[in-house]
Design an enzyme around this catalytic site. Structure first.
Site, short mmCIF file in Angstrom:
data_model
loop_
_atom_site.label_atom_id
_atom_site.label_comp_id
_atom_site.label_asym_id
_atom_site.label_seq_id
_atom_site.Cartn_x
_atom_site.Cartn_y
_atom_site.Cartn_z
N CYS A 51 14.90 -21.94 147.88
CA CYS A 51 14.95 -23.36 147.54
C CYS A 51 16.38 -23.84 147.30
O CYS A 51 17.32 -23.05 147.27
CB CYS A 51 14.10 -23.63 146.30
SG CYS A 51 14.82 -22.93 144.81
N ALA A 54 18.20 -22.26 144.45
CA ALA A 54 18.63 -20.89 144.79
C ALA A 54 19.97 -20.94 145.53
O ALA A 54 20.85 -20.11 145.30
CB ALA A 54 17.57 -20.19 145.63
N ARG A 85 20.80 -11.04 143.18
CA ARG A 85 21.75 -10.95 144.30
C ARG A 85 22.88 -10.04 143.82
O ARG A 85 23.36 -10.18 142.70
CB ARG A 85 22.28 -12.34 144.62
CG ARG A 85 23.21 -12.42 145.82
CD ARG A 85 23.22 -13.86 146.21
NE ARG A 85 24.11 -14.24 147.27
CZ ARG A 85 25.28 -14.84 147.05
NH1 ARG A 85 25.73 -14.99 145.82
NH2 ARG A 85 26.00 -15.27 148.05
N HIS A 183 23.65 -25.13 148.94
CA HIS A 183 25.05 -24.77 149.27
C HIS A 183 25.89 -26.05 149.32
O HIS A 183 26.99 -26.11 148.77
CB HIS A 183 25.16 -24.11 150.65
CG HIS A 183 24.35 -22.86 150.82
ND1 HIS A 183 23.86 -22.46 152.04
CD2 HIS A 183 23.95 -21.92 149.94
CE1 HIS A 183 23.20 -21.33 151.90
NE2 HIS A 183 23.24 -20.98 150.64
#
Ligand code: CFM
Length: 529
Positions: A51, A54, A85, A183
């Site tokens: 999503c 994230a 991560r 991002h």
């Protein structure tokens, strides 16, 4: 019927019409092929995407070690973005490293009903009192956007109160169609408040590394090689990153871009604002690492740097040559399928080639058309309601810090020799007949694996066990299955070793599933018959 036809044939007409645009078979010749990407998943399809939150918090912001990132939302989102991560980090100059913490407002039902702003104020206060970070970032999860907490006003208020930058990111999970929107939101925020806000001046042979997140220590290995060549690394965005270093980003003479998908926005905005050129690099694979180093040296055109680069390549290549050759004898002729986020499915093909492994299928979870088709593909991407939902910011040349290193003639000349301000995309590097799939879903994964029978499936935790239980070796390219680094020359050997161990230990292939010899369902009829 080819493999594409056979897999998609099972869909209803409506789903087929959509999915056929997302799957390509690489054709011979130079005619550019177009693929549909960065569009909504059809409801009901089991996608592997993440999503927006994230992408913003988990991918771009979390690796910045000297920033305390607070997740404003119910605890689940914070928990699942905590340490899943492998972006490793060492304490920075101030001795602080927040990467291993999970800070969250832990919103409860009452906060959803009456608002969570009070809780967020309290969380920022506690963060300052306990950790005293130089910078705080707040990331929203879905309910925050739905109930309308004004995180930006609270951040501004806290900034005033605690005399340090507090940034807010409206990265609610539902925004955009995947983590890719996140991002972009993170890139915008960093550009507005962090990048190039420092007071330093240009440094010779200084670079920023963009889109390198230090998964399994990759960034450290890349940094080691670059320093040996003579570069000064100003900042890394964002693996083992530091906001203080990023503030000096304008002092670099060149930006190098590893993961194009997650950070191309910043590369372009830094070019507009400070005049800094960027080149696309790939430090995955020995030949591609050598090529990237040569491209960088050529950009600077400094003979001493070029000679030192050649010396480093020769020395590092020599060191790994015997191991690379050994693993090549073990892996040559094998086939692979790759399905990763938005860049690795391309980068790793180069490393596989070093061992003689052929890529027969590759796909991205959330990439855009330019990641497949190259920068040219970007020109005719049409904006839709989902992409418009993510803010595009406009930056202008900085009156004091803007500086062009190359003359227009030098720029045009170099553009023909190195990937300057451009990315060629994944399709370009694939063999004729290979399959390219965007947003490969669970059903298609199983079907393609059955049909193409690759020796290895490189993907992630969500899809790995489907392959493995089907007797196909699976390696995670997101986390490296807790191994690594895989970048650079020495990393390539680590990768060869891990894949060789996997191939020659085909444990899952020896397992006979119980349903092959025992009935799985035993039952009786209930009620009157
Ligand atoms: Fe870039 Fe990444 Fe990737 Fe990515 Fe990611 Fe990742 Fe990835 Mo997992 S930033 S697009 S959102 S290279 S977390 S370090 S491995 S999906 S291919």
């Amino acid at each position: 019927m080819d493999s594409k036809g056979r897999v998609l044939d099972k869909y209803s007409a409506r789903v087929f019409k959509n999915r056929k645009e997302h799957v390509l078979v690489k054709e011979s010749g130079d005619v550019p092929q177009v693929i549909a990407a960065n569009t909504r998943v059809i409801p009901g399809i089991m996608t592997h995407r993440g999503c927006c939150y994230a992408g913003c918090k988990g991918v771009v912001l979390a690796p910045i070690k000297d920033v305390a990132v607070i997740t404003h939302g119910p605890i689940g989102c914070g928990f699942y973005s905590w340490g899943t991560r492998r972006n490793k980090a060492r304490p920075g100059e101030d001795g602080k490293n927040f990467v291993e913490y999970c800070l969250s407002t832990d919103m409860q039902e009452a906060d959803i009903v009456f608002g969570g702003e009070k809780k967020l104020r309290q969380a920022i206060k506690e963060t300052v009192e306990i950790f005293d970070p130089g910078m705080i970032m707040v990331c929203s999860t879905c309910p925050v956007g739905l109930i309308g907490d004004d995180i930006h006003a609270i951040a501004a208020e806290a900034e005033e109160l605690y005399k340090r930058p507090v940034m807010a990111f409206s990265c609610e999970g539902y925004k955009g169609v995947s983590q890719s929107g996140g991002h972009h939101i993170a890139n915008n925020g960093l550009m507005k408040r962090v990048l190039g806000t420092g007071s330093g001046t240009r440094i010779k042979h200084a670079i920023n590394i963009l889109g390198e997140y230090n998964i399994g220590g990759d960034g450290w290995e890349i940094g080691r090689i670059l320093k040996k060549c003579g570069y000064h690394v100003v900042s890394v965005m964002t693996g083992d990153g530091s906001f203080k270093e990023m503030q000096e980003a304008h002092t670099a003479e060149l930006n190098i871009v590893q993961c194009h998908r997650s950070i191309n926005y910043i590369a372009e905005m830094l070019k507009t604002k400070f005049g800094t050129d960027w080149i696309k690099v790939n430090f995955i694979g020995v030949d591609s690492t050598a090529q990237s180093l040569r491209d960088m040296a050529l950009y600077f055109g400094d003979q001493e740097l070029i000679d030192q680069t050649e010396a480093v390549i020769a020395e590092e290549m020599e060191e790994v040559a015997a191991d690379m050759e050994y693993y090549r004898t073990r892996l040559k002729g094998k086939t692979a399928a790759l399905y990763v986020g938005g860049s690795r499915a391309h980068h790793y093909q180069k490393l596989l080639q070093n061992f003689g492994i052929d890529t027969i299928l590759a796909g991205y979870e959330f990439a855009h058309r330019d990641d497949y088709e190259g920068s040219e593909g970007k020109a005719d991407i049409k904006e839709d309601a989902d992409s418009k939902n993510i803010e595009t910011i406009t930056v202008n040349p900085d009156p004091e810090k803007y500086h062009l290193r190359l003359t227009p003639e030098q720029f045009e000349d170099l553009k023909t020799r190195i990937p300057l301000d451009t990315y060629s995309g994944m399709i370009h590097d694939m063999k004729d007949g290979a399959v390219i799939v965007d947003d490969l879903n669970h059903f298609e994964t199983e079907e393609f694996l059955k049909l193409l029978k690759p020796d290895i499936f490189f993907s992630g935790i969500k899809d790995k066990y489907v392959a493995q239980k089907g007797g196909i070796l699976s390696r995670q390219l997101h986390s490296y299955d807790y191994s690594g680094p895989y970048a650079g020359f020495k990393g390539a050997v680590n990768f060869g070793k891990d894949v060789t161990m996997g191939i020659y230990t085909p444990a899952w292939g020896f397992v006979t599933p119980p349903w092959k010899h025992t009935p799985m369902l035993v039952g009786t009829y209930g009620g009157d018959i």
